[in-house]
Scaffold this active site. Structure first.
Site, PDB file in Angstrom:
ATOM      1  CD1 TRP A 361       0.864  -0.520   3.010  1.00  0.00           C
ATOM      2  CD2 TRP A 361      -0.443   1.218   3.519  1.00  0.00           C
ATOM      3  NE1 TRP A 361       1.264  -0.050   4.245  1.00  0.00           N
ATOM      4  CE2 TRP A 361       0.491   1.018   4.571  1.00  0.00           C
ATOM      5  CE3 TRP A 361      -1.361   2.252   3.618  1.00  0.00           C
ATOM      6  CZ2 TRP A 361       0.523   1.837   5.705  1.00  0.00           C
ATOM      7  CZ3 TRP A 361      -1.334   3.061   4.745  1.00  0.00           C
ATOM      8  CH2 TRP A 361      -0.395   2.856   5.778  1.00  0.00           C
ATOM      9  CG  ASP A 362       4.904   0.779   1.364  1.00  0.00           C
ATOM     10  OD1 ASP A 362       4.020   0.030   1.795  1.00  0.00           O
ATOM     11  OD2 ASP A 362       6.078   0.769   1.784  1.00  0.00           O
ATOM     12  CD  GLU A 488       2.648  -4.564   8.877  1.00  0.00           C
ATOM     13  OE1 GLU A 488       3.780  -4.926   9.250  1.00  0.00           O
ATOM     14  OE2 GLU A 488       2.281  -4.581   7.690  1.00  0.00           O
ATOM     15  CE  LYS A 592       6.202  -2.544  11.662  1.00  0.00           C
ATOM     16  NZ  LYS A 592       5.975  -3.485  10.561  1.00  0.00           N
ATOM     17  CD  GLN A 593       2.928   0.673   9.881  1.00  0.00           C
ATOM     18  OE1 GLN A 593       3.269  -0.472  10.120  1.00  0.00           O
ATOM     19  NE2 GLN A 593       2.989   1.205   8.674  1.00  0.00           N
TER      20      GLN A 593
END
Ligand code: BGC
Length: 780
Positions: A361-362, A488, A592-593
């Site tokens: 998806w980046d 994640e 995580k992000q």
């Protein structure tokens, strides 16, 4: 890891003045050249020493079985991995019997410069062989942005002091030996000898090798042609064997004399074309390149980049490192997408084999936003790649018992390549991310042909997925249960807010687009009832909120979980994924992000400023940034919430991810999403740019250290230049009809007649949020 400053801080170049063999692999990524179709890592011309040899052709991969200790229904059975194709950049040199090898003898001078304006990598060095002969070597390398099959090297050698006998071997090398795996799951599996020889050819100054991958059955052809200039009695011979084709140039050079080899290399691959057709294809590409010659390629490259920079440059006064980094970032993002042409844009671009060369998806959420406003043609191409893989996405959806299309979490050729389903298949948000990119591209370009021919089907099939993946409960509320959002460290959770908000937009965009394109809708079998069901689901979408805390939940129930024991987590235990079981990460509050924080950027209409600030303050102490995709998102929201100093620190982290090798894995390839995030942090963060249904809005505000920020974006066939100072912002329309935008909420019409200047209101003071211990960004 790159510890001290490895590169000179200069506005338009990345220059290395010392060769450090310990960080060779990192610099090979930093100095990689690519056009999105061909990628050459910045390996030394002579091939060795190397960190990781790398020549890539977008889409060329090998397949391998995905073994499971315990198999389950619907697990992908076959994986894909990028392979190192035939290397066309090798030029070996022999000086009076000694191979030019920097591990031996003495390197008197060394410099490599990546020129961001000219799109070339230049190298100069002076070397004394173990037996005392000194030579000066100069090379310039490019991967053409205008002729997508072509790369080229100009290589020159000159003796210093005494005459020298020199031999240059210009080669095409297939099946290079690769270093073994380093055990990091994010690196690639190294496939040794992936290419089976089919044809080798050498005649006069022309070379060609054709190979085929063993299992994926892709044919790869690489050919080279040369122009040699040297003193009289310079001789050339050529020869080939299945894995090497070689032109050997021999000369005796007096001091002041030079031997120069211009090498043009053409690449091609196909899963369908025959051996003669592939040979012809690369010979033809070579003929076209030879027609322009080396200088012609250099000039075209410059013209292409002049045009790009006139539309895309970002200027930063007050921080030279960030100035350099954002141009480096834009250059690599352009390189990743420029000529990808209906192929994926991998997470590492074509700069290394990390993540096995997969796209995630980046692409849609990090890379395409930048390209939409700077090089929109490449966005349409990247989305056409998704479109071309719709059949496999439809099959995957059917296999999962769902409707519409389920795009893969990670892939090269279109099928799901993730063997770990909780952070793979369950990350369904990739489908809404693709839809979001379609809507963004069409809104920014007005490309209705694309919308009709490509966009409608992508929006409809993804909307169908959401409608079947979610359900209305007995109150009528719509839920999407058991999915993984961007973070994640949570998986298979109910009602992930990011996913639900993005799916909501996806459903609404599909319902709108079928009204605009009734014939397409009919062809796809969409009737009024179906599109009404999309609207119902969108309107009834559940967005979890904790009233007591006054914050949105990352997913339903998240704020009730136990907090991660940050106080007892040592700095060397990050990234957590390499030191703790997922089982434990999943049931704790640890992020995580950016997840909810990203939602506040991509779906900003849903959150007002106060709510954004409250949510940000809640999630900051939980967010450990174990993914390079996080800092840039945090920069954007920190800036919106008025934490400009913090936003600046995050922007610098995103910007320096690869130039300073912050995650110690630049060797595997560049973090293209984080590079794109540099632009995002500056333009969406300090420029405050957002897109809404009625156009672009800006809410600029600078951190103390940046005195001036200027950027240009392309929007609806116009170029808009925004220049921000501490106290005022200037909007100048460089071409096209007047455009209405917003500045801190106030509508403003700009025309080419005269720039509009507006005051920048001060940010509302708020207490600085905290980060987990050891995880605050470095202070700048
Ligand atoms: C991140 C993903 C990302 C992938 C590739 C992972 O570490 O968590 O969001 O897509 O890297 O960049």
């Amino acid at each position: 890891m790159i510890t001290q400053r490895s590169y000179a801080v200069e506005p338009w170049t990345v220059r290395e003045t010392e060769l450090n063999l310990d960080v060779l692999a990192q610099s090979e990524s930093v100095f990689a050249l690519s056009n999105g179709h061909v990628g050459w890592r910045g390996n030394l011309d002579e091939g060795e020493p190397h960190g990781l040899p790398g020549s890539y052709l977008n889409g060329v991969h090998e397949v391998h079985p995905l073994p499971y200790a315990e198999a389950g229904y619907g697990y992908p059975e076959s994986g894909q991995t990028v392979i190192n194709v035939t290397n066309g950049k090798v030029l070996r040199l022999l000086v009076d019997d000694e191979p030019f090898d920097l591990r031996y003898g003495k390197l008197v001078g060394h410099e490599r410069t990546l020129d961001l304006r000219r799109g070339v990598l230049e190298r100069t060095c002076e070397w004394t062989s173990p037996t005392g002969s000194t030579v000066r070597v100069r090379s310039t390398r490019l991967v053409s942005l205008t002729q997508r099959a072509v790369a080229a090297v100009a290589y020159e050698v000159e003796p210093v002091g005494n005459r020298a006998r020199v031999v240059i071997q210009s080669e095409l090398v297939a099946n290079e030996q690769l270093p073994g795996s380093n055990g990091d799951p994010r690196a690639a599996m190294a496939l040794q000898s992936p290419l089976e020889p089919e044809e080798d050819f050498a005649s006069d100054r022309r070379l060609r090798l054709v190979h085929r991958t063993r299992r994926s059955g892709l044919r790869v052809a690489v050919a080279a042609d040369h122009v040699v200039t040297g003193p009289e009695r310079t001789t050339t011979t050529s020869e080939s064997n299945p894995d090497v084709a070689r032109l050997t140039v021999t000369s005796v050079l007096e001091p002041g004399q030079r031997l120069r080899v211009e090498k043009l290399v053409a690449h091609g691959w196909s899963g369908a074309r025959s051996l003669p057709a592939m040979s012809d294809q690369v010979d033809a590409a070579l003929a076209a390149a030879a027609h322009d010659g080396w200088q012609g390629l250099v000039d075209e490259q410059q013209a292409y980049l002049d045009d790009f920079w006139s539309r895309a440059d970002v200027e930063v006064d007050g921080d030279e490192e960030i100035q350099q980094a954002v141009r480096f970032a834009l250059f690599h993002v352009l390189q990743a997408g420029a000529r990808a042409e209906q192929r994926a844009i991998p997470a590492k671009g074509l700069t290394g084999s990390g993540y096995d060369g997969h796209a995630f998806w980046d692409t849609e959420m990090f890379v395409l936003p930048v390209l939409t406003y700077t090089a929109p043609g490449s966005v349409a191409e990247a989305l056409r790649w998704r479109y071309n893989t719709l059949d496999s996405a439809r099959e995957r959806a059917a296999q999962l018992g769902l409707e519409g299309a389920a795009f893969p979490w990670r892939t090269i050729a279109g099928s799901e390549g993730s063997a770990y389903w909780p952070a793979g298949t369950a990350a369904f948000h990739v489908n809404a991310d693709i839809a979001n990119a379609v809507v963004r591209y069409v809104a920014a370009t007005g490309d209705t042909d694309f919308e009709r021919d490509t966009g409608v089907e992508l929006l409809v099939e993804t909307a169908r997925l959401w409608r079947s993946l979610g359900h209305h409960d007995h109150h009528g509320t719509f839920h999407i249960d058991g999915v993984t959002g961007p973070d994640e460290y949570s998986a298979v959770a109910d009602d992930n807010t990011y996913t639900n908000l993005m799916a909501r937009e996806n459903l609404l965009a599909a319902a709108d687009v079928v009204e605009r394109h009734p014939r397409q809708a009919e062809r796809l079998g969409v009737d009024d009832e179906e599109s009404a069901a999309w609207r119902d689901a969108a309107e009834a979408m559940h967005i979890p909120y904790n009233r007591e805390l006054g914050v949105h939940e990352q997913h339903a129930g998240f704020t009730r979980y136990q907090r991660w024991d940050f106080a007892n987590t040592r700095p060397d235990q990050y990234p957590l994924l390499l030191n703790f079981p997922y089982f434990d990460l999943y049931r704790k509050q640890v992020v995580k992000q950016a997840d909810l924080v990203l939602a506040m950027y991509t779906c900003d209409g849903y959150f007002d400023d106060e709510q954004t600030a409250r949510n940000f303050a809640y999630y900051e102490p939980l967010t450990v940034r174990d993914s390079s995709l996080s800092a840039c998102c945090q920069a954007v929201i920190a800036a919106q919430a008025g934490h400009l100093r913090l936003a600046y620190d995050y922007a610098a982290e995103a910007a320096l991810m690869d130039l300073a090798d912050l995650e110690h894995n630049t060797r595997d390839g560049l973090h293209i999403a984080s590079l794109a995030g540099t632009w995002m942090a500056l333009v969406a963060g300090f420029g405050g740019m957002r897109r809404h249904d009625d156009g672009l809005s800006f809410a600029p505000r600078l951190p103390e250290k940046i005195r001036r920020l200027a950027f240009t974006v392309r929007f609806l066939d116009r170029r808009l230049r925004v220049e921000v100072h501490a106290d005022k912002a200037t909007y100048a329309l460089l071409d096209g009809a007047p455009l209405t935008i917003r500045h801190h909420g106030e509508p403003l019409t700009v025309s080419t007649d005269e720039p509009a200047v507006r005051a920048v209101p001060p940010a509302k003071p708020r207490p600085a949020p905290e980060q987990p211990p050891h995880r605050a960004p470095s202070r700048r």
